[in-house]
Design a protein around this motif. Structure first.
Motif, mmCIF file in Angstrom:
data_model
loop_
_atom_site.group_PDB
_atom_site.id
_atom_site.type_symbol
_atom_site.label_atom_id
_atom_site.label_comp_id
_atom_site.label_asym_id
_atom_site.label_seq_id
_atom_site.Cartn_x
_atom_site.Cartn_y
_atom_site.Cartn_z
ATOM 1 N N GLY A 579 0.826 -1.205 0.000
ATOM 2 C CA GLY A 579 0.000 0.000 0.000
ATOM 3 C C GLY A 579 0.857 1.250 0.000
ATOM 4 O O GLY A 579 1.824 1.347 0.760
ATOM 5 N N VAL A 580 0.552 2.206 -0.862
ATOM 6 C CA VAL A 580 1.308 3.458 -1.023
ATOM 7 C C VAL A 580 2.806 3.211 -0.808
ATOM 8 O O VAL A 580 3.437 3.842 0.032
ATOM 9 C CB VAL A 580 0.772 4.579 -0.100
ATOM 10 N N PRO A 581 3.402 2.310 -1.585
ATOM 11 C CA PRO A 581 4.744 1.817 -1.269
ATOM 12 C C PRO A 581 5.869 2.762 -1.680
ATOM 13 O O PRO A 581 5.893 3.295 -2.785
ATOM 14 C CB PRO A 581 4.807 0.510 -2.066
ATOM 15 N N PHE A 582 6.817 2.931 -0.787
ATOM 16 C CA PHE A 582 8.024 3.724 -1.007
ATOM 17 C C PHE A 582 9.064 2.796 -1.638
ATOM 18 O O PHE A 582 9.847 2.161 -0.956
ATOM 19 C CB PHE A 582 8.507 4.272 0.334
ATOM 20 N N VAL A 583 9.058 2.698 -2.964
ATOM 21 C CA VAL A 583 9.855 1.666 -3.637
ATOM 22 C C VAL A 583 11.002 2.202 -4.479
ATOM 23 O O VAL A 583 11.935 1.474 -4.794
ATOM 24 C CB VAL A 583 8.950 0.775 -4.525
ATOM 25 N N ASP A 584 10.955 3.483 -4.843
ATOM 26 C CA ASP A 584 12.035 4.055 -5.664
ATOM 27 C C ASP A 584 12.943 4.881 -4.757
ATOM 28 O O ASP A 584 13.079 6.097 -4.899
ATOM 29 C CB ASP A 584 11.445 4.915 -6.783
ATOM 30 N N VAL A 585 13.600 4.199 -3.847
ATOM 31 C CA VAL A 585 14.277 4.851 -2.729
ATOM 32 C C VAL A 585 15.395 5.782 -3.190
ATOM 33 O O VAL A 585 15.482 6.937 -2.756
ATOM 34 C CB VAL A 585 14.849 3.785 -1.768
ATOM 35 N N VAL A 586 16.253 5.309 -4.078
ATOM 36 C CA VAL A 586 17.431 6.088 -4.455
ATOM 37 C C VAL A 586 17.037 7.353 -5.211
ATOM 38 O O VAL A 586 17.480 8.461 -4.876
ATOM 39 C CB VAL A 586 18.402 5.232 -5.281
ATOM 40 N N THR A 587 16.200 7.214 -6.225
ATOM 41 C CA THR A 587 15.813 8.376 -7.031
ATOM 42 C C THR A 587 15.075 9.402 -6.190
ATOM 43 O O THR A 587 15.319 10.611 -6.300
ATOM 44 C CB THR A 587 14.940 7.938 -8.218
ATOM 45 N N THR A 588 14.186 8.945 -5.338
ATOM 46 C CA THR A 588 13.443 9.875 -4.491
ATOM 47 C C THR A 588 14.355 10.598 -3.517
ATOM 48 O O THR A 588 14.258 11.818 -3.335
ATOM 49 C CB THR A 588 12.335 9.127 -3.727
ATOM 50 N N MET A 589 15.265 9.874 -2.886
ATOM 51 C CA MET A 589 16.134 10.496 -1.895
ATOM 52 C C MET A 589 17.197 11.391 -2.527
ATOM 53 O O MET A 589 17.893 12.129 -1.827
ATOM 54 C CB MET A 589 16.782 9.421 -1.027
ATOM 55 N N LEU A 590 17.324 11.354 -3.849
ATOM 56 C CA LEU A 590 18.223 12.276 -4.553
ATOM 57 C C LEU A 590 17.514 13.549 -4.983
ATOM 58 O O LEU A 590 18.154 14.493 -5.452
ATOM 59 C CB LEU A 590 18.821 11.587 -5.789
ATOM 60 N N ASP A 591 16.195 13.593 -4.825
ATOM 61 C CA ASP A 591 15.411 14.726 -5.307
ATOM 62 C C ASP A 591 14.914 15.542 -4.122
ATOM 63 O O ASP A 591 13.951 15.176 -3.458
ATOM 64 C CB ASP A 591 14.240 14.231 -6.152
ATOM 65 N N GLU A 592 15.552 16.658 -3.849
ATOM 66 C CA GLU A 592 15.204 17.464 -2.691
ATOM 67 C C GLU A 592 13.909 18.247 -2.872
ATOM 68 O O GLU A 592 13.432 18.885 -1.935
ATOM 69 C CB GLU A 592 16.352 18.421 -2.358
ATOM 70 N N SER A 593 13.338 18.197 -4.074
ATOM 71 C CA SER A 593 12.063 18.892 -4.298
ATOM 72 C C SER A 593 10.877 18.049 -3.868
ATOM 73 O O SER A 593 9.751 18.551 -3.777
ATOM 74 C CB SER A 593 11.911 19.253 -5.775
ATOM 75 N N ILE A 594 11.108 16.769 -3.604
ATOM 76 C CA ILE A 594 10.028 15.859 -3.235
ATOM 77 C C ILE A 594 9.830 15.908 -1.721
ATOM 78 O O ILE A 594 10.804 15.921 -0.962
ATOM 79 C CB ILE A 594 10.349 14.419 -3.684
ATOM 80 N N PRO A 595 8.582 15.938 -1.251
ATOM 81 C CA PRO A 595 8.352 15.917 0.198
ATOM 82 C C PRO A 595 9.033 14.721 0.860
ATOM 83 O O PRO A 595 9.150 13.644 0.281
ATOM 84 C CB PRO A 595 6.829 15.803 0.302
ATOM 85 N N LEU A 596 9.474 14.933 2.065
ATOM 86 C CA LEU A 596 10.078 13.878 2.894
ATOM 87 C C LEU A 596 11.361 13.328 2.281
ATOM 88 O O LEU A 596 11.550 12.122 2.213
ATOM 89 C CB LEU A 596 9.072 12.742 3.131
ATOM 90 N N THR A 597 12.248 14.196 1.849
ATOM 91 C CA THR A 597 13.544 13.744 1.351
ATOM 92 C C THR A 597 14.658 14.186 2.292
ATOM 93 O O THR A 597 15.226 13.383 3.025
ATOM 94 C CB THR A 597 13.801 14.258 -0.079
ATOM 95 N N THR A 598 14.974 15.468 2.313
ATOM 96 C CA THR A 598 16.120 15.937 3.092
ATOM 97 C C THR A 598 15.968 15.650 4.579
ATOM 98 O O THR A 598 16.971 15.400 5.259
ATOM 99 C CB THR A 598 16.318 17.446 2.898
ATOM 100 N N ASN A 599 14.744 15.687 5.083
ATOM 101 C CA ASN A 599 14.573 15.430 6.515
ATOM 102 C C ASN A 599 14.546 13.948 6.843
ATOM 103 O O ASN A 599 14.262 13.568 7.974
ATOM 104 C CB ASN A 599 13.308 16.123 7.046
ATOM 105 N N GLU A 600 14.869 13.099 5.854
ATOM 106 C CA GLU A 600 14.934 11.664 6.117
ATOM 107 C C GLU A 600 16.309 11.075 5.802
ATOM 108 O O GLU A 600 16.462 9.861 5.732
ATOM 109 C CB GLU A 600 13.839 10.937 5.337
ATOM 110 N N TYR A 601 17.294 11.924 5.622
ATOM 111 C CA TYR A 601 18.641 11.412 5.361
ATOM 112 C C TYR A 601 19.141 10.542 6.514
ATOM 113 O O TYR A 601 19.888 9.584 6.298
ATOM 114 C CB TYR A 601 19.613 12.573 5.148
#
Length: 703
Positions: A579-601
């Protein structure tokens, strides 16, 4: 869910649309998007499915095609889904009310009526007094496909009522103000907020958090004076470190407005005198990397719950004049590394602690100086208890809640004078007999020898410990969040059909304290996945479930868990729901424009750094899809999800369709009106669960 019929006009928008009836799975076009970092080149053929505006016709057409295909595949068991929904909603008491809570001489509560989806918020001057309706949420929700009520709060004199609303499911709230004497809404409307205000004691000023329109992070605190335009509001604080979340609260004695700053492993508290709203927030103790703390005020002293020289947190006390000097902090209770202190309540007559020990929650009550400990005892082996709303510091009663896998949610009052525990309310469940069910708490070995807690429940007359039962296994394992063994109305529909329901308390949560969390994040993340797999093996070997009848479920970060487990050991599972799966971990965590990225390093790692990049790439579900067989899979998402963007599961399903070598079912269901939390409403929320359970029961052959 709205019906999304695939028509020729829609089909023409898709360059690779191979069907008109929804009988064949959609084939997404491949448009290579090449990314190179740290000497590693990755090609994402489905990157085009990302549309931040959510208006691109080609993207919407693809999601509609997936929905049409899912509807066609689900048609043979739609009756089962409908029956499950009827079962689940039939367990709701039509007319119900929360236990009234006293605050400033009035009793506040929420109640529901008949088949209306949303609550009515009300108060009375006395328990037997006349009701005053503060807000009928049903009326506010009319005409909206989705509706979420944000925070609600009252001015100190109880005359003005503030509430937040989100009608898009992006967790972006408008705040409204109601004059309770006239019943009219004020002209003041605050846009783009976190959804709640804190009132200054003058009843004229409020404070709220505004969101960054791109990242959706709350990062600014504004002061608003009633009767003025929002454009005239004063910025009183701006968070400069985008790895921190901020939130607002108020001290229990109403003397201070509290600003909380929190990252994964660091926190800070700032204070503002609630009687001088034109002042500034000042830190209680300036932030220090790795130091976490929270505070509670009693008179001229503070209680400090902190991890300073205490991994599982300890309780300190300090005079207000020395709060910023840790050398002046006095340990109130001896630190016990086996006890995780989760929460505290400081009343004039008592200090109340909510703790977790060996995975079990406890509530202990002391005198304010930490003497004369008393514990509220429970006799079940898989349960959860937690502190309730206690808004008056001079109260002689402590409200708390209790639930277990076989005990519906219960509200208690503990009377400080007599030590008596009074049951105020227990959730009524028509047709439910607690004695028909059995819960257990197990400790199963992981591959490295670590024992993993498991909570499970089954119906006694349907269960045989001979390896024949279908088994449902749930997991999460991130952010230190604990999936507690509490009561589930919907789970009864599985238990009554002979399914064993298990929760794997894997590393990455905090079931066994802070070290348990640290052992499942950053460079220890793979422990979460192997723990889940090893729990499955343990349950099968001990006869709790049939080897060919195991299904698994996880949501959000638990969806990441499902994706990783499907890649690592998918052959152990008959079916999965992500459900609502966080599966593209690397690409998402490289994109600081996406919610919940920089504050989850500090949760996942920063992939701009090669060690983290390599480690995250080793388990990221999307990057590790392989040419192999996968279980039957149901993937659900919401178009307006602000936490995990819809395009992650959409891309993942497209890649799975291309790579998987089996003919197992793979369904992507996108709710075109909802976000991360799924459907809104008291009844409608069960539609998502009915879909999931019907999917599993269909593949178990238990229709």
């Amino acid at each position: 869910m709205k019906s999304h019929l695939l028509v020729a006009g829609v089909c023409l928008l898709m360059s690779a649309c191979s069907h008109l009836s929804g009988s064949k799975p959609p084939v997404a076009e491949k448009i290579p998007h090449v990314m190179t970092l740290h000497g590693v080149t990755r090609t994402d053929n489905y990157y085009w499915l990302r549309d931040d505006s959510r208006t691109d016709e080609k993207v919407i057409a693809h999601l509609n095609a997936e929905n049409a295909y899912a509807e066609a595949q689900m048609a043979p068991w739609k009756h089962l889904k409908d029956r499950l929904f009827s079962e689940m909603t039939s367990r709701l008491v039509k007319d119900d009310s929360s236990v009234p809570q006293r605050w400033k001489g009035q009793y506040y509560y929420r109640r529901v009526e008949g088949e209306r989806e949303y609550p009515i918020i009300a108060r009375k001057p006395a328990l037997d007094g006349a009701e005053e309706v503060l807000l009928d949420v049903n009326l506010r929700a009319e005409g909206h496909e989705f509706y979420s009520l944000g925070g609600t709060s009252l001015s100190e004199d109880g005359a003005l009522f503030a509430f937040g609303e989100d009608t898009l499911s992006r967790r972006i709230y408008k705040i409204y103000f109601k004059n309770l004497k006239t019943g009219e809404l004020l002209d003041d409307v605050l846009d783009n907020t976190e959804g709640e205000v804190m009132w200054a004691n003058d009843g004229e000023h409020v404070f709220y958090i505004a969101k960054d329109p791109q990242t959706l992070l709350g990062f600014q605190v504004f002061r608003h004076r009633l009767g003025t335009r929002q454009s005239d509001d004063v910025l009183v604080y701006e968070e400069q470190d985008d790895s921190f979340y901020i939130s607002l609260g108020k001290s229990l004695d109403d003397s201070q407005i509290v600003l909380y700053h929190e990252s994964t492993n660091t926190s800070e508290v700032s204070l503002l005198d609630a009687n001088t709203p034109l002042g500034s927030f000042r830190p209680f103790l300036p932030r220090e990397e790795g130091l976490e703390y929270s505070i509670a005020k009693l008179g001229s002293s503070y209680y400090v719950l902190t991890n300073w020289q205490a991994t599982n947190f300890r309780l300190m006390q300090v005079d207000a004049s020395h709060s910023g000097d840790k050398s002046q902090w006095r340990e109130l209770l001896p630190y016990d590394p086996a006890v995780r202190i989760e929460d505290m309540l400081v009343l004039k007559q008592a200090l109340v602690l909510q703790t977790r020990e060996a995975g079990a929650t406890h509530i202990r009550i002391y005198r304010p100086d930490g003497s004369e400990p008393r514990e509220i005892a429970f006799n079940e082996n898989a349960y959860v208890t937690w502190l309730g709303s206690n808004p008056e510091q001079d109260s002689e009663v402590v409200r708390f809640h209790y639930s277990s896998l076989t005990t519906p949610d219960s509200t208690f009052d503990y009377h400080l004078g007599s030590g008596e525990r009074e049951l105020k309310k227990q959730l009524q469940v028509p047709g439910f007999e607690a004695g028909a069910y059995q819960s257990e708490r197990l400790m199963l070995p992981a591959r490295d020898g670590t024992l993993i807690p498991v909570s499970l429940v089954y119906r006694k007359d349907k269960f045989k410990k001979d390896g024949s039962n279908p088994l449902y296994q749930y997991g999460y394992g991130a952010y230190g969040a604990v999936v507690d063994p509490d009561f589930s109305l919907s789970a009864l529909s599985l238990l009554d059909r002979g399914v064993v329901y298990a929760i794997a308390h894997i590393r990455g949560g905090e079931m066994l304290g802070r070290p348990w969390y640290d052992a499942g994040r950053m460079f220890n993340k793979i422990n979460s996945f192997t723990d889940f797999i090893d729990v499955t093996d343990g349950l099968v070997s001990q006869g709790y479930g049939a080897k060919d009848k195991i299904v698994a479920c996880g949501h959000s970060a638990g969806g990441l868990l499902m994706g990783a487990v499907a890649n690592m050991a998918g052959d152990k599972y008959l079916a999965m729901h992500a459900g609502v799966p966080f599966v593209d971990v690397v690409t998402t965590m490289l994109d600081e424009s996406i919610p919940l990225t920089t504050n989850e390093y500090d949760e996942w790692g920063n992939p701009n750094e090669k060690p983290s990049f390599d480690y995250m790439l080793s388990y990221a579900p999307y990057d590790n899809v392989a040419r192999k067989a996968y279980p039957h899979m149901l993937v659900t998402t919401g178009l307006h999800d602000s936490q995990v963007q819809y395009f992650e599961p959409a891309k993942w399903v497209a890649k799975l369709r291309d790579y998987k070598t089996d003919d197992h079912e793979l369904l992507l269901v996108t709710d075109m009106d909802a976000g991360h939390g799924g459907k809104s409403g008291r009844y409608r929320q069960f539609e998502d669960t009915a879909l999931e359970f019907a999917f599993f029961l269909h593949h178990w052959g238990l229709e």
